[in-house]
Structures are given as structure tokens and as C-alpha cells.
Design an enzyme around this catalytic site. Structure first.
Site, mmCIF file in Angstrom:
data_model
loop_
_atom_site.group_PDB
_atom_site.id
_atom_site.type_symbol
_atom_site.label_atom_id
_atom_site.label_comp_id
_atom_site.label_asym_id
_atom_site.label_seq_id
_atom_site.Cartn_x
_atom_site.Cartn_y
_atom_site.Cartn_z
ATOM 1 N N ALA A 193 4.787 4.584 -4.173
ATOM 2 C CA ALA A 193 4.632 3.812 -5.416
ATOM 3 C C ALA A 193 3.477 4.382 -6.242
ATOM 4 C CB ALA A 193 4.383 2.341 -5.076
ATOM 5 N N GLN A 196 0.823 -1.216 0.000
ATOM 6 C CA GLN A 196 0.000 0.000 0.000
ATOM 7 C C GLN A 196 0.858 1.269 0.000
ATOM 8 O OE1 GLN A 196 -3.202 0.649 -0.383
ATOM 9 N NE2 GLN A 196 -3.812 -1.497 -0.605
ATOM 10 N N SER A 197 1.974 1.224 -0.680
ATOM 11 C CA SER A 197 2.882 2.381 -0.699
ATOM 12 C C SER A 197 2.265 3.593 -1.412
ATOM 13 C CB SER A 197 4.175 1.957 -1.414
ATOM 14 O OG SER A 197 4.932 3.091 -1.762
ATOM 15 N N ASN A 198 2.260 4.718 -0.721
ATOM 16 C CA ASN A 198 1.825 5.972 -1.354
ATOM 17 C C ASN A 198 2.885 6.470 -2.332
ATOM 18 O OD1 ASN A 198 -0.652 6.476 0.223
ATOM 19 N ND2 ASN A 198 0.784 6.619 1.945
#
Ligand code: PLP
Length: 349
Positions: A95, A91-93
């Protein structure tokens, strides 16, 4: 001692020379949290609360990582990259915003996403940031929690280069000295807004993940001849000591890049570890309370992994009298609201 204006001019001049791609249209607003101040009543102890809306940006849902990406993609363009590779948790912002920024710049994007947080429900695996990564056209490489995403990213870059392609790997969380320039530039923005609003901010509070936001802001303020302790962060990824060390190293390297001959000791860096909870990405009761308070009083969205925990730390500090009466405290809303949809179970009902 130099005049403040001189320090502003020289920081502006150094930053203006750095390769940069514009992803953010103008300064993000600063707003006062009147309704939260009212709700806190006497426990506020005369502190005035403000937010800087780095969650409000036109591209990809917005968020702090766009500030770093302006400089990282500027660097990628000078290196003639056609593909950007980012690493992160599922859930990387960072990325998601790399995918959006790459789309905007006509670059291909590949994401090395690990199961850094042990949440295997459909919401976490498919919704929130991941859903948007797909919409922005990124190629996702699913990696297990044991994988070293950084090694995978570099191996992929080597194989793309062998095919004659130009691959650029962005650092974890966008936090290299080049990425940190985004928040050094933000320090300038805050100083200019502070002057225009006639408000001096006594403390600036942020979340700390890969430490680039803290290092960049502190580097900017040091370049402007202000104390690095103006910035306080709440770490959510590594523990307090490691986060402080990482922040100190990045801050030193960013000052070098900015050609500022000042050194900052780790003891001058204000990182607090009280809000991390049991692990990175693990919800805490205080995060849930702070997130609900912000939503219900102000109609604003914090995120469950970073800003929700940092705002909880700010509220706890206010109740403990850590901020002097009459002080103006600026909290930077760093974005990340897509992450809320990945934590639907926590917020349902
Ligand atoms: C919404 C949000 N806030 C804060 C941070 C932390 O920033 P940094 O990694 O620069 O410490 C992140 C990093 O991923 C983020 O996504």
C-alpha cells in the site's frame, strides 16, 4: 537444447513488450555478508552469503513491491486510470509503495486497509507505513479485520467509474501475473549480475506473503531454462501447503503471460513454513535474532513481518546443513523497514 543466450534474449523481448513505467533506477546491488559470515564461523559450513538489495530503491523508501508496480501501473496507464486502489493490512508495504508510485505518476491513490494483525497500539496504527501513506497523499479507508478489502476496493472502483473516473485496483500484494513480471525481470537481472560478478548462485532465498515474488522469480528462471527449485521461500502469511499451491498457480499463469510452454508441478516449488510463527505479523524469537544480527553485523535493515522471518529461516537452514559447503546463497532483501517503527515495543531496549 537452446543456448542460454537465446533464452535470455527471448525473455528480454517478451518483457520489453509489456506496458511498464520505470520506478527503479537500474539493477539493485548484490553484496557479500562478510561480517555475518565471520560471526557464524564454523556453523556456516563453508556457505557464502550474499544479499540483493531490493531494499535500496529511490522511490517511497524502496522495496520489492516497486518491481511489481512498474508493470501494474504500466497496465493502469494503458487502461487510462486516474486512480489506483490498493488493498492490504494496516502496515502494508505494498500500500505504501503504491501510494508513492501513484504520486510519482500523477495518479490519485486510495488504500483499503484492514486490521489483519490484531495490534491496536499507537505505533502500529499511526506510525511506520501508515504515516508514509498519508505523506504520499493517499486516501485511507479504515476497515475492520472482518471486512473483505477486495470487495470494498472493487465497489469503490465501480462508484468512481460511475462518476466518469478511471479506477484501477491492484491485486493483493501486487501478486497477479502482471505484477509477477517484475520478479521475472529480476531473474534476468540476477543472471546478468551473476555473469558480471563471476558468481553462480546455487540458491535464492526470499520471503513469501502473497507469493508473487516467488512465482515471478521462478517463472523468470524457468523461462531461462533453470530449475524452479533455485528459489526457496519462507511463507509468513498462509501455511506452507497453501502458499505452495498459490505460488504454483501464479507461476503457471505468469509462464503463460510470458509465452513459455513449460509446466511446473507444485512438488518442484520450494516453500518452507517453519518461520511463520503463530500468525501473520506476529513476531517470533528467531525473527528478532536474525534482524538484530543483520543490523549489528552489517548495518542493514530487515523487516519484522517478511524478510526478518525469511532470513531467520536461512540461518536455521545453514546451521542444519541444508546448504552445501562452497554454495553461494543469495538472500533478497525485500525492504519493509518502515514496519520496524510499527513494532517499536518489540525492539525498544
Ligand atoms: C517487505 C516485503 N517482503 C516480502 C513480501 C512478500 O512478497 P509476496 O507478497 O510477493 O510474496 C512483502 C509483501 O508484502 C513485503 O512487503
Amino acid at each position: 537444447m537452446r543456448q542460454e543466450g537465446e533464452a535470455v534474449n527471448s525473455l528480454q523481448a517478451v518483457i520489453a513488450k509489456m506496458p511498464r513505467i520505470e520506478l527503479i533506477a537500474g539493477p539493485t546491488p548484490i553484496e557479500r555478508l562478510h561480517r555475518i559470515e565471520e560471526a557464524l564461523g564454523n556453523s556456516l559450513g563453508g556457505v557464502r552469503l550474499f544479499v540483493k538489495r531490493d531494499d535500496v530503491m529511490g522511490l517511497g523508501g524502496g522495496g520489492s513491491k516497486l518491481r511489481k508496480l512498474e508493470f501494474l501501473l504500466g497496465d493502469a496507464k494503458t487502461k487510462e486510470a486516474d486512480t489506483v486502489i490498493a488493498v492490504g493490512g494496516r502496515q502494508s508495504n505494498h500500500a505504501r509503495l503504491t501510494a508513492a508510485a501513484a504520486a510519482r505518476c500523477g495518479l490519485k491513490c486510495e488504500l483499503m486497509l484492514t486490521q489483519a494483525v490484531p495490534r491496536y497500539d499507537t505505533d502500529y496504527q499511526q506510525s511506520g507505513n501508515v504515516l508514509l501513506d498519508n505523506l504520499f497523499g493517499a486516501t485511507i479507508h479504515d476497515l475492520p479485520s472482518s471486512a473483505n478489502a477486495w470487495d470494498h476496493a472493487n465497489a469503490r472502483a465501480i462508484s468512481l467509474r460511475a462518476e466518469g473516473r478511471g479506477a484501477y485496483v491492484t491485486p493483493t500484494g501486487g501478486s497477479s501475473p502482471i505484477g509477477c513480471l517484475g520478479y521475472a525481470a529480476c531473474a534476468l537481472e540476477i543472471v546478468e549480475q551473476s555473469r558480471a560478478l563471476g558468481i553462480q548462485f546455487d540458491r535464492i532465498v526470499i520471503p513469501n506473503g502473497s507469493s508473487g515474488t516467488h512465482a515471478g522469480l521462478a517463472a523468470g528462471f524457468v523461462a531461462l531454462e533453470q530449475a524452479p527449485s533455485l528459489v526457496r521461500s519462507f511463507c509468513v502469511l498462509a501455511n506452507e501447503e497453501d502458499s505452495r499451491d498459490t505460488t504454483a498457480k501464479l507461476l503457471g499463469a505468469t509462464l503463460q503471460l510470458l509465452d513459455v510452454r513449460a509446466s511446473v508441478d507444485a512438488t518442484e516449488i520450494d516453500v518452507i513454513g517453519s518461520e511463520r510463527g503463530s500468525a501473520y505479523g506476529a513476531p517470533t524469537a528467531s525473527m528478532m535474532r536474525s534482524l538484530r544480527l543483520m543490523a549489528r553485523c552489517e548495518g542493514l535493515l530487515l523487516d519484522p513481518v517478511y524478510s526478518g522471518k525469511a532470513f531467520a529461516g536461512l540461518l536455521a537452514g545453514i546451521c542444519n546443513g541444508d546448504y552445501a559447503p562452497g554454495h553461494n546463497v543469495l538472500f533478497i532483501m525485500t525492504g519493509g523497514s518502515p514496519g520496524l517503527f510499527a513494532y517499536r515495543n518489540e525492539f525498544a531496549g
